[in-house]
Design a protein around this motif. Sequence first.
Motif, PDB file in Angstrom:
ATOM      1  N   LYS A 208       0.830  -1.193   0.000  1.00  0.00           N
ATOM      2  CA  LYS A 208       0.000   0.000   0.000  1.00  0.00           C
ATOM      3  C   LYS A 208       0.872   1.254   0.000  1.00  0.00           C
ATOM      4  O   LYS A 208       1.958   1.266   0.583  1.00  0.00           O
ATOM      5  CB  LYS A 208      -0.928   0.009   1.221  1.00  0.00           C
ATOM      6  CG  LYS A 208      -1.978  -1.099   1.186  1.00  0.00           C
ATOM      7  CD  LYS A 208      -2.895  -1.013   2.384  1.00  0.00           C
ATOM      8  CE  LYS A 208      -3.960  -2.105   2.344  1.00  0.00           C
ATOM      9  NZ  LYS A 208      -4.862  -2.031   3.513  1.00  0.00           N
ATOM     10  N   PRO A 209       0.412   2.330  -0.640  1.00  0.00           N
ATOM     11  CA  PRO A 209       1.193   3.574  -0.641  1.00  0.00           C
ATOM     12  C   PRO A 209       1.316   4.141   0.769  1.00  0.00           C
ATOM     13  O   PRO A 209       0.437   3.935   1.603  1.00  0.00           O
ATOM     14  CB  PRO A 209       0.373   4.504  -1.546  1.00  0.00           C
ATOM     15  CG  PRO A 209      -1.018   3.948  -1.513  1.00  0.00           C
ATOM     16  CD  PRO A 209      -0.855   2.465  -1.378  1.00  0.00           C
ATOM     17  N   PRO A 210       2.419   4.865   1.045  1.00  0.00           N
ATOM     18  CA  PRO A 210       2.618   5.403   2.399  1.00  0.00           C
ATOM     19  C   PRO A 210       1.614   6.481   2.781  1.00  0.00           C
ATOM     20  O   PRO A 210       1.411   6.755   3.953  1.00  0.00           O
ATOM     21  CB  PRO A 210       4.040   5.968   2.338  1.00  0.00           C
ATOM     22  CG  PRO A 210       4.280   6.238   0.883  1.00  0.00           C
ATOM     23  CD  PRO A 210       3.524   5.169   0.143  1.00  0.00           C
TER      24      PRO A 210
ATOM     25  N   MET B  67      -3.886  15.318   2.553  1.00  0.00           N
ATOM     26  CA  MET B  67      -3.022  14.154   2.640  1.00  0.00           C
ATOM     27  C   MET B  67      -3.335  13.361   3.905  1.00  0.00           C
ATOM     28  O   MET B  67      -3.553  13.947   4.964  1.00  0.00           O
ATOM     29  CB  MET B  67      -1.542  14.563   2.632  1.00  0.00           C
ATOM     30  CG  MET B  67      -1.087  15.181   1.316  1.00  0.00           C
ATOM     31  SD  MET B  67       0.668  15.619   1.349  1.00  0.00           S
ATOM     32  CE  MET B  67       1.415  14.009   1.567  1.00  0.00           C
ATOM     33  N   LEU B  68      -3.354  12.041   3.779  1.00  0.00           N
ATOM     34  CA  LEU B  68      -3.626  11.153   4.904  1.00  0.00           C
ATOM     35  C   LEU B  68      -2.565  10.061   4.947  1.00  0.00           C
ATOM     36  O   LEU B  68      -2.299   9.407   3.940  1.00  0.00           O
ATOM     37  CB  LEU B  68      -5.030  10.551   4.762  1.00  0.00           C
ATOM     38  CG  LEU B  68      -5.510   9.554   5.823  1.00  0.00           C
ATOM     39  CD1 LEU B  68      -7.031   9.658   5.991  1.00  0.00           C
ATOM     40  CD2 LEU B  68      -5.132   8.114   5.471  1.00  0.00           C
ATOM     41  N   GLU B  69      -1.944   9.893   6.120  1.00  0.00           N
ATOM     42  CA  GLU B  69      -0.945   8.839   6.316  1.00  0.00           C
ATOM     43  C   GLU B  69      -1.544   7.760   7.211  1.00  0.00           C
ATOM     44  O   GLU B  69      -1.754   7.989   8.408  1.00  0.00           O
ATOM     45  CB  GLU B  69       0.324   9.410   6.947  1.00  0.00           C
ATOM     46  CG  GLU B  69       1.080  10.355   6.036  1.00  0.00           C
ATOM     47  CD  GLU B  69       2.428  10.760   6.618  1.00  0.00           C
ATOM     48  OE1 GLU B  69       2.955  10.009   7.460  1.00  0.00           O
ATOM     49  OE2 GLU B  69       2.921  11.835   6.244  1.00  0.00           O
ATOM     50  N   PRO B  70      -1.834   6.566   6.656  1.00  0.00           N
ATOM     51  CA  PRO B  70      -2.476   5.508   7.443  1.00  0.00           C
ATOM     52  C   PRO B  70      -1.657   5.055   8.645  1.00  0.00           C
ATOM     53  O   PRO B  70      -2.211   4.792   9.714  1.00  0.00           O
ATOM     54  CB  PRO B  70      -2.640   4.373   6.427  1.00  0.00           C
ATOM     55  CG  PRO B  70      -2.651   5.051   5.091  1.00  0.00           C
ATOM     56  CD  PRO B  70      -1.699   6.201   5.240  1.00  0.00           C
TER      57      PRO B  70
ATOM     58  N   VAL C   2      -3.508  16.033   6.959  1.00  0.00           N
ATOM     59  CA  VAL C   2      -3.024  17.401   6.772  1.00  0.00           C
ATOM     60  C   VAL C   2      -3.647  17.975   5.511  1.00  0.00           C
ATOM     61  O   VAL C   2      -3.752  17.288   4.481  1.00  0.00           O
ATOM     62  CB  VAL C   2      -1.481  17.438   6.647  1.00  0.00           C
ATOM     63  CG1 VAL C   2      -1.001  18.864   6.344  1.00  0.00           C
ATOM     64  CG2 VAL C   2      -0.819  16.913   7.914  1.00  0.00           C
ATOM     65  N   ARG C   3      -4.076  19.217   5.584  1.00  0.00           N
ATOM     66  CA  ARG C   3      -4.521  19.926   4.383  1.00  0.00           C
ATOM     67  C   ARG C   3      -3.871  21.296   4.342  1.00  0.00           C
ATOM     68  O   ARG C   3      -3.970  22.072   5.291  1.00  0.00           O
ATOM     69  CB  ARG C   3      -6.042  20.053   4.344  1.00  0.00           C
ATOM     70  CG  ARG C   3      -6.527  20.685   3.032  1.00  0.00           C
ATOM     71  CD  ARG C   3      -8.005  20.576   2.775  1.00  0.00           C
ATOM     72  NE  ARG C   3      -8.318  21.076   1.445  1.00  0.00           N
ATOM     73  CZ  ARG C   3      -9.550  21.224   0.950  1.00  0.00           C
ATOM     74  NH1 ARG C   3     -10.592  20.872   1.685  1.00  0.00           N
ATOM     75  NH2 ARG C   3      -9.739  21.680  -0.276  1.00  0.00           N
TER      76      ARG C   3
ATOM     77  N   LEU D 142     -12.819   8.788   6.535  1.00  0.00           N
ATOM     78  CA  LEU D 142     -12.058   9.564   5.552  1.00  0.00           C
ATOM     79  C   LEU D 142     -11.075   8.668   4.802  1.00  0.00           C
ATOM     80  O   LEU D 142     -10.911   8.793   3.583  1.00  0.00           O
ATOM     81  CB  LEU D 142     -11.315  10.710   6.246  1.00  0.00           C
ATOM     82  CG  LEU D 142     -10.471  11.596   5.322  1.00  0.00           C
ATOM     83  CD1 LEU D 142     -11.335  12.262   4.265  1.00  0.00           C
ATOM     84  CD2 LEU D 142      -9.701  12.640   6.119  1.00  0.00           C
ATOM     85  N   HIS D 143     -10.414   7.770   5.519  1.00  0.00           N
ATOM     86  CA  HIS D 143      -9.493   6.813   4.899  1.00  0.00           C
ATOM     87  C   HIS D 143     -10.216   6.012   3.819  1.00  0.00           C
ATOM     88  O   HIS D 143      -9.715   5.830   2.700  1.00  0.00           O
ATOM     89  CB  HIS D 143      -8.919   5.889   5.972  1.00  0.00           C
ATOM     90  CG  HIS D 143      -7.835   4.988   5.473  1.00  0.00           C
ATOM     91  ND1 HIS D 143      -7.358   3.934   6.210  1.00  0.00           N
ATOM     92  CD2 HIS D 143      -7.145   4.965   4.302  1.00  0.00           C
ATOM     93  CE1 HIS D 143      -6.413   3.311   5.532  1.00  0.00           C
ATOM     94  NE2 HIS D 143      -6.263   3.915   4.366  1.00  0.00           N
TER      95      HIS D 143
END
Length: 236
Positions: free
Chosen positions: A134-136, A144-147, A153-154, A169-170
């Motif tokens: 999966k992408p980071p 931007m969302l970091e799982p 962050v926007r 949101l994820h």
Amino acid sequence: MKKSVLVIDDEEKISRLLQLELSHEGYAVEIAQTGKEGLEKALQHTWNIIILDVMLPEINGVEVLKQIRKVDKHTPVIMVTARNATTDKVSGLDEGANDYITKPFEIEELLARMRASMRHQLEPKATSSQEEDKPPYLQVDSLMLEPKTRSVVREGRRIELTPKEFDLLHYLMEHKNQVLQRDQMIQDVWGFDFVGDTNVVDVYIRYVRKKIDHGYKKKLIKTVRGVGYCIREEDH
């Protein structure tokens, strides 16, 4: 070995009826009639599932769930709410409830929800190799969302989300540009089958939209009238 069920409900007739019905179905059932007693029993023993009423004396059900989830992230919990208590449903789900059922309910519906919740707990998680593929991070426009770090962050501004808001949101960002139906979202994000009550999705969409879209010229979460929602960078 019988599967163990803890029923936390202060209505003696209901708790006794559940004890009889669930025992008849082969479960080992324990009853607690206050929030304090229920919390103590929940933490003292291992349960296959907990049935937890929202309205309880001493400690309310949502607070009981919150305390349980501090030390036990895995035991399935089904919240019992009043018919139109959307706030209770949202609060319970956000604190980690696996499902909810509204009073009055048929025992067959409760049994089905119990089976679904316990089955969902046993489903295999993604393997490490699958996670590595999966992408980071996920990105939609400036969002931007970091799982792994569960950060959002926007435009350089960190956005604080509750656990369930983050999960929603994820899910939207994983399926960006796709129109997602409410019942599909209930099943995939909350993990239980659609039974005609999707207002929880609408409430959570409103919460998330307020945090990621309010104050920004470009609105990312779109309502598709009569269908559901999607997140995309621009209108099509």
